[in-house]
Motif scaffolding. Structure first.
Motif, PDB file in Angstrom:
ATOM      1  N   THR A  91     -10.123 -13.928   6.567  1.00  0.00           N
ATOM      2  CA  THR A  91      -9.063 -13.664   7.524  1.00  0.00           C
ATOM      3  C   THR A  91      -9.001 -12.165   7.793  1.00  0.00           C
ATOM      4  O   THR A  91      -8.936 -11.368   6.864  1.00  0.00           O
ATOM      5  N   ARG A 117      -5.776 -23.411  11.572  1.00  0.00           N
ATOM      6  CA  ARG A 117      -6.681 -23.129  10.454  1.00  0.00           C
ATOM      7  C   ARG A 117      -7.127 -24.398   9.760  1.00  0.00           C
ATOM      8  O   ARG A 117      -8.280 -24.531   9.375  1.00  0.00           O
ATOM      9  N   SER A 128      -7.048 -18.587   2.039  1.00  0.00           N
ATOM     10  CA  SER A 128      -8.238 -17.864   2.476  1.00  0.00           C
ATOM     11  C   SER A 128      -9.045 -17.415   1.270  1.00  0.00           C
ATOM     12  O   SER A 128      -8.505 -17.223   0.197  1.00  0.00           O
ATOM     13  N   GLU A 185     -13.646 -18.707   3.873  1.00  0.00           N
ATOM     14  CA  GLU A 185     -12.824 -18.337   5.006  1.00  0.00           C
ATOM     15  C   GLU A 185     -12.397 -16.882   4.863  1.00  0.00           C
ATOM     16  O   GLU A 185     -11.850 -16.471   3.851  1.00  0.00           O
ATOM     17  N   THR A 237     -11.382 -15.840  10.767  1.00  0.00           N
ATOM     18  CA  THR A 237     -10.094 -15.984  11.424  1.00  0.00           C
ATOM     19  C   THR A 237      -9.566 -14.629  11.873  1.00  0.00           C
ATOM     20  O   THR A 237      -9.430 -13.713  11.065  1.00  0.00           O
TER      21      THR A 237
END
Lengths: 133, 299, 300, 105
Positions: C11, C159, C193, C9, C176
């Motif tokens: 961000t 999320r 993250s 992930e 994200t």
């Protein structure tokens, strides 16, 4: 039965699992076991430059005990250098502020509360556990 | 009668700060000693960067009250736990444990009312600092800086506003971006809100969100279009259709963007930008005078 | 901490608003493979303007409590106003008390101390989050009422759902678009993250905010990457930022020049890479993405 | 000793829940007798502090070991303080039955 060793408080485990010599021809000359508390003693005395009393207080041991741990660490490292041995770190008798372990058999992560003496995996009861904090 | 203008925008980077500091500089020159700029973006305060000549006083710390449980008086009745809407209190009677988790606490005071054993006291906890200063040319400038990681923006803004209220008859609030609680705190008592927008799809969408908020709050507002010429006419048309006052347009200028970047906003302004600014600033200046006049005639 | 070994992930944050977070996110969205997207800016979401989502699922998100006074029961004693620490209780011109819903923190203290039981509170139900299909893949996003609190939790909800979807359907990346600032919503978008990509613009304020953001992210022990956007607007400040990034061990993925093509693409509701795939900008964005992916794969 | 396992459902074939404070259910296993029971998590929709509330619940139930996918910082701190052992499993495909089997073997 030998007296159980009191646990030595260390702030963090070493950031490596071991060191290996290079450039030597004789391979497989074995390894020495450097305990976490020995690593911590070297760090406090020779890196953070504390005197033995301060370092002993931090680790929660007496000054003579600290001196013994420190001496043992130095001798091991010297031996590793001279005899071109690997240095591998081992858990020993330390405890940490945050202590997480991983079971090498079932890969569960777990803590060991202070009231539990044994260092076995609470799931599969394996004794092959390593500190990961 | 004090007059308060808030500069706000839904989207970040539309030019709120540029406009706020220009307005401040203009007004503080035309009305020396009567104007203050308050930077309400306590997460990312930037206004002071543009006034290197400003002299700042010592930082003042801002505190909030966080309850503390006196275990010698606590009877572990759990009434405070029941009252706390934010689940910030842990009480475990079996092990005689009671503690407040300050990161969840909103400092609302409910637990103190709940406690019948007088076991809860409040202790101050620092949430940030307030910096006040003044320009050699007159005009006061202040702002707050929230401690990194703290979630007390709204309280920080309220405390900042309390601390500087009444320091000057004319106040300019530079609000944080967005439409959430901290923005509301920054604009709550303003007499006029200027929404700074840019004529791009993002700018327009976020402007609509801000307009919804201001309508709900029943606040008088107007829109300033910044970087005009960069996008489309859609924004102009929208304001026209909605009957929303257009405070003015500032043309996009790459040269001016570069000047902002280096922290210089006041010297060698490109002509077209300077012209647009002076027109808008004149207009606002007149409006403030008129506001004062209105008030005098009421008396 | 839970680790999904194959899923990463990323961000995208900036501290300061308007630095080009959403444009970069959209550009990455148009080239990332096996990815799912998430708009973490629930306060003023913009990503959907480019991705043009087709909403497939709508879920309500219970907001904070808001108290209100029943005027028929209220005796105008004013006790509630004395107790309220959020200055949310006011008197109208006729002297009657009312609670401003936007200022109400939802602590329910007024409700508990009201001697005649005239105050009650309800959870606001005007916030929603969505799962949508876009031409690049799934998007999880939200819509929050203006003046609402607790956007951090909504960010977390959005999320978490993206993560569940990614896991269930085997995506490699979650991208994200984070909220501006360094407050609660930004923290909520960083927690857990795998990496933070910081978009910095070469302005004094942009640099100031980036430093504060980096300080925050460091507390999470997550690698930070960066892109300098519109670097040629002020190359002097850009150089200063670059040397700060270097001294702080933050990897600089690319430097993007100022170009009106970004706005033109936005007006066409396209990402820069879709709008003008052969432009210098698209080239830099593509190479930044490739670099980021390889850093993440090797960093493990 | 009692062990709590976070669970997505209320029977032994339910899948393990990776969340602690916001788990759907808790399976309480009495390691001495092998008996299990399921308790619904009332904190699942709490907007704040679900983790610490869940620790309170664990204390109330007299649990000495908790098996979950992750623990929040505040929950971790409290569990540590009360000497409750934390065990993290990352495999959410496991059923409660399979986890119990691991413990009992």
């Amino acid at each position: 039965m030998p007296r159980r060793k009191r646990l030595r408080k260390i702030v963090a485990p070493p950031g490596f699992k071991g060191y290996r010599p290079f450039g030597n021809t004789s391979r497989n000359s074995g390894f020495i076991e450097l305990l976490y508390e020995e690593y911590e003693a070297i760090k406090l005395a020779d890196y953070d430059l504390l005197n033995h009393q301060e370092a002993a207080d931090l680790m929660g041991v007496s000054r003579p005990t600290f001196a013994r741990i420190y001496e043992s660490a130095r001798r091991k490292i010297a031996r590793a250098f001279v005899e071109t041995k690997e240095i591998r770190t081992f858990y020993g008798n330390a405890w940490m502020n945050e202590n997480w372990y991983r079971c090498l058999d079932c890969s569960a992560k777990f803590t060991i509360p202070l009231n539990l003496p044994e260092k076995t995996c609470p799931l599969c009861k394996s004794v092959h556990v390593e500190l990961i904090a | 009668m004090p007059f308060k203008i808030a500069i706000a925008s839904g989207k970040g980077g539309t030019g709120k700060t540029t406009f706020a500091v220009n307005l401040f500089r203009y007004l503080s020159q035309s009305m020396p000693g009567k104007v203050q700029l308050v930077d309400c973006d306590v997460e990312e305060p930037n206004d002071h960067i543009f006034f290197p000549e400003a002299q700042f006083e010592k930082l003042e710390k801002v505190y909030r009250l966080v309850p503390e449980i006196d275990q010698s008086k606590c009877t572990y009745c759990r009434k405070c736990v029941e009252y706390c809407e934010f689940n910030a209190i842990v009480v475990i009677p079996t092990v005689r444990f009671a503690e407040v988790n300050s990161s969840l606490c909103h400092s609302c005071g409910a637990c103190i009312v709940a406690c019948e054993d007088d076991a809860i006291n409040e202790k101050p906890e620092e949430i940030g600092t307030i910096r006040r200063g003044f320009l050699p040319s007159g005009g006061r400038i202040s702002g707050g800086t929230l401690k990194i990681g703290s979630s007390m923006q709204t309280m920080m803004i309220r405390e900042l506003k309390k601390a500087v209220s009444g320091e000057a008859p004319i106040t300019i609030f530079d609000a944080p971006p967005g439409t959430s609680c901290p923005v509301v705190a920054a604009i709550a008592d303003a007499d006029l809100i200027i929404l700074v927008s840019e004529p791009t799809p993002f700018g327009m969408y976020d402007l609509k969100l801000s307009i919804d908020l201001l309508r709900e709050l029943r606040k008088p507002f107007g829109v300033l279009i910044n970087k005009s010429g960069l996008g489309t006419d859609e924004l102009h048309n929208y304001l026209l259709n909605q009957g929303i006052e257009l405070i003015g347009s500032i043309p996009f200028s790459r040269a001016y963007a570069g000047m902002y970047a280096s922290g210089n906003l006041f010297n060698d302004i490109p002509e077209e930008v300077a012209f647009a600014f002076s027109e808008i600033l004149h207009k606002l200046h007149d409006r403030i005078l008129q506001h004062e006049g209105d008030h005098h005639s009421e008396r | 901490m839970i680790e999904y070994y194959s899923m990463k992930e990323i961000t995208i944050l900036s501290g300061k608003g308007g630095t080009g977070k959403t444009s970069v996110t959209a550009a990455f969205a148009s080239i990332a493979e096996h990815a799912i997207f998430c708009d973490g800016d629930v306060d003023a979401p913009d990503l959907h303007l480019i991705l043009a989502p087709e909403i497939k699922e709508t879920h309500p998100f219970p907001g904070g409590r808001k108290a209100s006074i029943n005027p028929e029961l209220c005796t105008d004693c004013g006790l509630c106003r004395d107790y309220c620490r959020f200055d949310a209780i006011h008197q109208d011109i006729s002297g009657r008390y009312y609670i401003h819903p936007v200022q109400c923190e939802g602590c329910r203290l007024c409700e508990r101390i009201c001697p005649v039981g005239a105050i009650s509170s309800e959870q606001s139900m005007n916030n929603f989050w969505f799962v949508s299909d876009t031409r690049f893949g799934k998007l999880v996003h939200a819509n929050m009422q203006a003046g609402e609190e607790n956007s951090g939790k909504l960010v977390t909800t959005v999320r978490n759902h993206a993560r569940e979807l990614a896991k269930a359907e085997g995506y490699r990346f979650i991208i994200t678009d984070g909220p501006p600032g360094i407050g609660c919503p930004a923290i909520a978008s960083i927690t857990g993250s795998k990496a933070v990509l910081m978009i910095v613009e070469p302005t004094r304020s942009g640099m100031h905010d980036a430093i504060r953001l980096a300080e925050l992210v460091k507390g999470f022990n997550i690698p930070i990457f960066s892109i300098i956007n519109k670097y040629d607007v002020n190359e002097e400040v850009a150089a200063e930022i670059e040397s700060w990034l270097h001294s702080d061990n933050i990897i600089l993925l690319g430097k993007i020049p100022f170009n009106e093509v970004v706005v033109k693409a936005m007006i066409e509701k396209k990402s820069v890479i879709e709008f003008d795939p052969d432009s210098e900008l698209s080239y830099i964005l593509r190479s930044s993405w490739t670099k980021l992916v390889s850093e993440l794969e090797n960093g493990q | 000793m009692k062990t709590a396992i976070t669970s997505t459902g209320n029977h032994l074939d339910s899948e393990f829940d990776l969340r602690f404070g916001r788990a759907g259910w808790f399976c309480i296993l009495d390691e001495d007798t092998g008996k299990t029971s399921f308790i619904r998590n009332e904190q699942i929709n709490a907007s704040h502090g679900a983790g610490t509330r869940t620790v309170e619940k664990m204390m109330e139930l007299g649990v000495g070991k908790v098996i979950s996918g992750d623990f929040g910082p505040k929950a971790k701190e409290l569990l540590e303080k009360f000497n409750i052992q934390m065990i993290i499993l990352e495999d959410e495909q496991l059923t409660i039955k399979e986890i119990i089997k691991k413990i009992q073997n």
